[in-house]
Design a protein around this motif. Structure first.
Motif, PDB file in Angstrom:
ATOM      1  N   VAL A 119      41.835  48.055  32.808  1.00 11.44           N
ATOM      2  CA  VAL A 119      40.951  47.162  32.067  1.00 11.44           C
ATOM      3  C   VAL A 119      40.575  45.974  32.949  1.00 11.44           C
ATOM      4  N   PHE A 120      39.279  45.665  32.971  1.00  2.87           N
ATOM      5  CA  PHE A 120      38.760  44.464  33.620  1.00  2.87           C
ATOM      6  C   PHE A 120      37.974  43.700  32.568  1.00  2.87           C
ATOM      7  N   THR A 121      38.344  42.432  32.354  1.00  3.18           N
ATOM      8  CA  THR A 121      37.621  41.614  31.394  1.00  3.18           C
ATOM      9  C   THR A 121      37.379  40.227  31.972  1.00  3.18           C
ATOM     10  N   THR A 122      36.329  39.579  31.499  1.00  3.80           N
ATOM     11  CA  THR A 122      35.976  38.255  31.993  1.00  3.80           C
ATOM     12  C   THR A 122      35.919  37.271  30.838  1.00  3.80           C
ATOM     13  N   THR A 123      36.206  36.012  31.161  1.00  5.46           N
ATOM     14  CA  THR A 123      36.144  34.943  30.164  1.00  5.46           C
ATOM     15  C   THR A 123      35.366  33.765  30.725  1.00  5.46           C
ATOM     16  N   GLY A 124      34.762  33.004  29.846  1.00  5.35           N
ATOM     17  CA  GLY A 124      34.059  31.802  30.279  1.00  5.35           C
ATOM     18  C   GLY A 124      35.018  30.676  30.615  1.00  5.35           C
ATOM     19  N   ALA A 125      36.030  30.497  29.794  1.00  3.75           N
ATOM     20  CA  ALA A 125      37.006  29.434  30.037  1.00  3.75           C
ATOM     21  C   ALA A 125      37.945  29.847  31.162  1.00  3.75           C
ATOM     22  N   PRO A 126      38.570  28.872  31.796  1.00  4.55           N
ATOM     23  CA  PRO A 126      39.541  29.212  32.841  1.00  4.55           C
ATOM     24  C   PRO A 126      40.673  30.072  32.284  1.00  4.55           C
ATOM     25  N   LYS A 127      41.171  30.977  33.096  1.00  2.49           N
ATOM     26  CA  LYS A 127      42.227  31.896  32.680  1.00  2.49           C
ATOM     27  C   LYS A 127      43.453  31.154  32.158  1.00  2.49           C
ATOM     28  N   PHE A 128      43.809  30.021  32.793  1.00  2.90           N
ATOM     29  CA  PHE A 128      45.006  29.297  32.374  1.00  2.90           C
ATOM     30  C   PHE A 128      44.899  28.829  30.929  1.00  2.90           C
TER      31      PHE A 128
END
Length: 184
Positions: A119-128
């Motif tokens: 699985v590869f997913t992206t987020t707008g907010a920082p990962k932390f």
């Protein structure tokens, strides 16, 4: 040679998700057969799932691709604490009872054995930020326990790339991570 089913669920062709999916396809095609499906552009679109029309040509098409795959790779954005509706609908349609799982003595039994999932997913907010709130853990656990393990598959890796709306400065770092992951 492995048979890879690459599923992309993002409507914007200029998105990082499209870039990641294209990178995976190019990299994995060097050693494997890759079936690439963009859920927004597929010729086999599936409307909202309804029980009364289960055996459609679209379901037969996708379940055939799933059956033939040694590994399934999902690429999607992490929207509103979950996955895009088009991907959820695709899972509802195609990871169905008596295909992806069954029940024996009231216990679920996964039927998609010997398949790996990445699985590869992206987020707008920082990962932390998602790490602090527990959102990343919830998403990974949902995929691992309620989809992958439930259907008898094995999770190879779960990858979250955060802060993608802030700056494109991390694109080379992401590119290198994706290449390393798909080549292991």
């Amino acid at each position: 040679m492995k048979n890879i089913l690459l599923i992309l669920a993002h409507p914007n062709e200029e998105s990082l998700n499209h870039y990641i999916a294209s990178l995976i396809k190019d990299e994995m095609s060097k050693k494997n057969y890759v079936e690439y499906i963009d859920l927004y552009k597929s010729d086999y679109q599936q409307g909202f799932y309804k029980l009364e029309n289960e055996n459609t040509k679209e379901r037969i098409y996708f379940q055939d691709k799933i059956t033939k795959a040694d590994e399934i790779i999902f690429v999607f954005p992490y929207w509103w604490g979950s996955i895009p509706a088009i991907l959820k609908n695709w899972l509802d349609w195609n990871f169905s009872t008596n295909f992806a799982y069954s029940y024996e003595n009231s216990k679920p039994k996964g039927l998609l054995k010997n398949k790996k999932v990445t699985v590869f997913t992206t987020t707008g907010a920082p990962k932390f930020y998602y790490d602090l709130t527990g959102a990343n853990r919830r998403l990974k656990n949902m995929w691992k326990e309620q989809i992958i393990n439930f259907c008898g598959m094995e999770l190879s890796s779960f990858n979250i790339f955060g802060g993608i709306d802030t700056k494109i400065k991390n694109i080379n770092k992401i590119k290198n991570r994706v290449i390393n992951i798909v080549n292991t």
